[in-house]
Design an enzyme around this catalytic site. Structure first.
Site, PDB file in Angstrom:
ATOM      1  N   VAL A 170       0.843  -1.201   0.000  1.00 60.02           N
ATOM      2  CA  VAL A 170       0.000   0.000   0.000  1.00 60.02           C
ATOM      3  C   VAL A 170       0.876   1.249   0.000  1.00 60.02           C
ATOM      4  O   VAL A 170       0.667   2.183  -0.782  1.00 60.02           O
ATOM      5  CB  VAL A 170      -0.945  -0.004   1.211  1.00 60.02           C
ATOM      6  CG1 VAL A 170      -1.614   1.356   1.371  1.00 60.02           C
ATOM      7  CG2 VAL A 170      -1.996  -1.098   1.060  1.00 60.02           C
ATOM      8  N   SER A 219       2.581   1.776  -3.339  1.00 58.10           N
ATOM      9  CA  SER A 219       1.665   2.307  -4.351  1.00 58.10           C
ATOM     10  C   SER A 219       1.433   3.801  -4.145  1.00 58.10           C
ATOM     11  O   SER A 219       1.380   4.572  -5.118  1.00 58.10           O
ATOM     12  CB  SER A 219       0.341   1.546  -4.322  1.00 58.10           C
ATOM     13  OG  SER A 219      -0.433   1.873  -3.184  1.00 58.10           O
ATOM     14  N   GLU A 220       1.284   4.224  -2.893  1.00 58.57           N
ATOM     15  CA  GLU A 220       1.062   5.640  -2.622  1.00 58.57           C
ATOM     16  C   GLU A 220       2.237   6.487  -3.101  1.00 58.57           C
ATOM     17  O   GLU A 220       2.053   7.557  -3.678  1.00 58.57           O
ATOM     18  CB  GLU A 220       0.846   5.854  -1.117  1.00 58.57           C
ATOM     19  CG  GLU A 220      -0.473   5.335  -0.590  1.00 58.57           C
ATOM     20  CD  GLU A 220      -1.659   6.095  -1.154  1.00 58.57           C
ATOM     21  OE1 GLU A 220      -1.711   7.331  -0.994  1.00 58.57           O
ATOM     22  OE2 GLU A 220      -2.525   5.456  -1.771  1.00 58.57           O
ATOM     23  N   VAL A 221       3.448   6.010  -2.889  1.00 55.11           N
ATOM     24  CA  VAL A 221       4.632   6.769  -3.300  1.00 55.11           C
ATOM     25  C   VAL A 221       4.801   6.725  -4.811  1.00 55.11           C
ATOM     26  O   VAL A 221       5.059   7.743  -5.456  1.00 55.11           O
ATOM     27  CB  VAL A 221       5.882   6.226  -2.590  1.00 55.11           C
ATOM     28  CG1 VAL A 221       7.143   6.946  -3.085  1.00 55.11           C
ATOM     29  CG2 VAL A 221       5.756   6.408  -1.075  1.00 55.11           C
ATOM     30  N   TYR A 250      -7.702  12.100   4.081  1.00 54.87           N
ATOM     31  CA  TYR A 250      -6.848  11.713   2.961  1.00 54.87           C
ATOM     32  C   TYR A 250      -7.093  12.712   1.845  1.00 54.87           C
ATOM     33  O   TYR A 250      -8.038  12.592   1.074  1.00 54.87           O
ATOM     34  CB  TYR A 250      -7.205  10.296   2.519  1.00 54.87           C
ATOM     35  CG  TYR A 250      -6.411   9.751   1.359  1.00 54.87           C
ATOM     36  CD1 TYR A 250      -5.014   9.746   1.381  1.00 54.87           C
ATOM     37  CD2 TYR A 250      -7.045   9.211   0.242  1.00 54.87           C
ATOM     38  CE1 TYR A 250      -4.288   9.221   0.319  1.00 54.87           C
ATOM     39  CE2 TYR A 250      -6.334   8.678  -0.812  1.00 54.87           C
ATOM     40  CZ  TYR A 250      -4.950   8.686  -0.771  1.00 54.87           C
ATOM     41  OH  TYR A 250      -4.227   8.162  -1.825  1.00 54.87           O
TER      42      TYR A 250
END
Length: 320
Positions: free
Chosen positions: A38, A41-43, A141
């Protein structure tokens, strides 16, 4: 009817959930709750297209299958694996954070925002992405697609909207954690303000933010990007011919030397290779002083090291 601020949060949430179901993207990192994947993927998705991340993430995970593997890797291996993803600083920050997770947290990802944002390269949005998508915990978020949705629905035609106007709305729209008292025991001090009451068992922070992301991505295809009306919006500067582009090319030159077994390169050799690449691209020649300045910047930032030279020899540079 498309909801607006006047139709209320309940109508807005129902609309977004329906759109999220209709537009849902079955992406590889959505099939897991592994916080390492996770987080990765965010980075990777920061200023990188989804299709490119889909193609490159399996290669990365083959090379660094766990946070421990990433922490133990050499800087050269990490940078080599990152090439083509843009912004090499993100790769260095990934590894620095991995090392802290292993050394300070025993290889276990923290769940609280304060501990997450204390890690290199993890800001509030990335921290909440990890909390929501790995642990199904509520929070704010606020990334570009989420910002797009809230600007479009609550601030139509309003210019220069600051994030402080969006944060209370994003919080109020996010559902509580699904596991009741057990999950809420992990609530943080800054989460004292109420979240939305879930309307069913599928109404979770993880599902809600996936819906916002997919609906926001679709909105950008249909209308002029509402994110341009954010007070923090800045247009990306031209990459080709920029100092950023030359920095990236120098990193590739040093990586290539290491992969070919040539070892460290002198400033003059780096300059010659960069100058050749720039001329081949139809750009002006590069001054040696610029190359030396970039090498010094890269050294300060942890990309490369200046190797000790014997008296009278030129300074040599290599990726750490």
């Amino acid at each position: 009817m498309t909801p607006t601020a006047s139709t209320g949060m309940e109508g807005f949430r129902a609309f977004v959930r329906a759109e999220g179901e209709r537009l849902y993207r079955d992406l590889p990192w959505r099939r897991t709750r592994d916080p390492y994947i996770v987080w990765l993927s965010e980075v990777m998705l920061q200023q990188t297209q989804v299709v490119r991340v889909e193609a490159r993430m399996p290669e990365w995970l083959d090379r660094f299958p766990s946070v421990e593997a990433l922490a133990a890797a050499s800087t050269a291996d990490v940078l080599a694996a990152w090439q083509g993803m843009g912004y090499n600083r993100r790769a260095l920050a990934l590894q620095a954070a991995a090392r802290e997770i292993v050394e300070r947290h025993g290889g276990v990802f923290p769940r609280d925002t304060r501990s997450l944002v204390a890690l290199p390269g993890i800001g509030p949005a990335t921290a909440q992405g990890i909390r929501a998508f790995a642990f199904d915990l509520p929070g704010v978020y606020l990334e570009t697609n989420v910002r797009t949705v809230f600007l479009h629905h609550f601030f139509p035609d309003v210019p220069a909207v600051p994030d402080r106007e969006l944060v209370p709305l994003v919080r109020a729209a996010c559902p509580c954690a699904p596991a009741g008292a057990a999950a809420r025991a992990e609530a943080e001090e800054d989460e004292a303000l109420p979240y939305a009451a879930p309307v069913d068992e599928l109404d979770t922070p993880r599902a809600w933010y996936y819906a916002l992301l997919d609906y926001g991505a679709q909105l950008k295809k249909e209308i002029p990007n509402p994110s341009r009306r954010s007070a923090g919006y800045t247009k990306q500067s031209r990459f080709e011919g920029s100092r950023r582009q030359k920095r990236a090319q120098i990193v590739r030159i040093l990586l290539g030397a290491g992969e070919r077994g040539e070892g460290a390169l002198t400033s003059a050799a780096v300059h010659a290779a960069l100058d050749e690449a720039e001329r081949a691209a139809g750009r002006p020649p590069v001054e040696l002083g610029l190359v030396e300045g970039i090498l010094e910047d890269l050294e300060r930032e942890g990309f490369c090291a200046r190797l000790d030279a014997a008296e009278g020899d030129e300074t040599r540079w290599a990726i750490r």
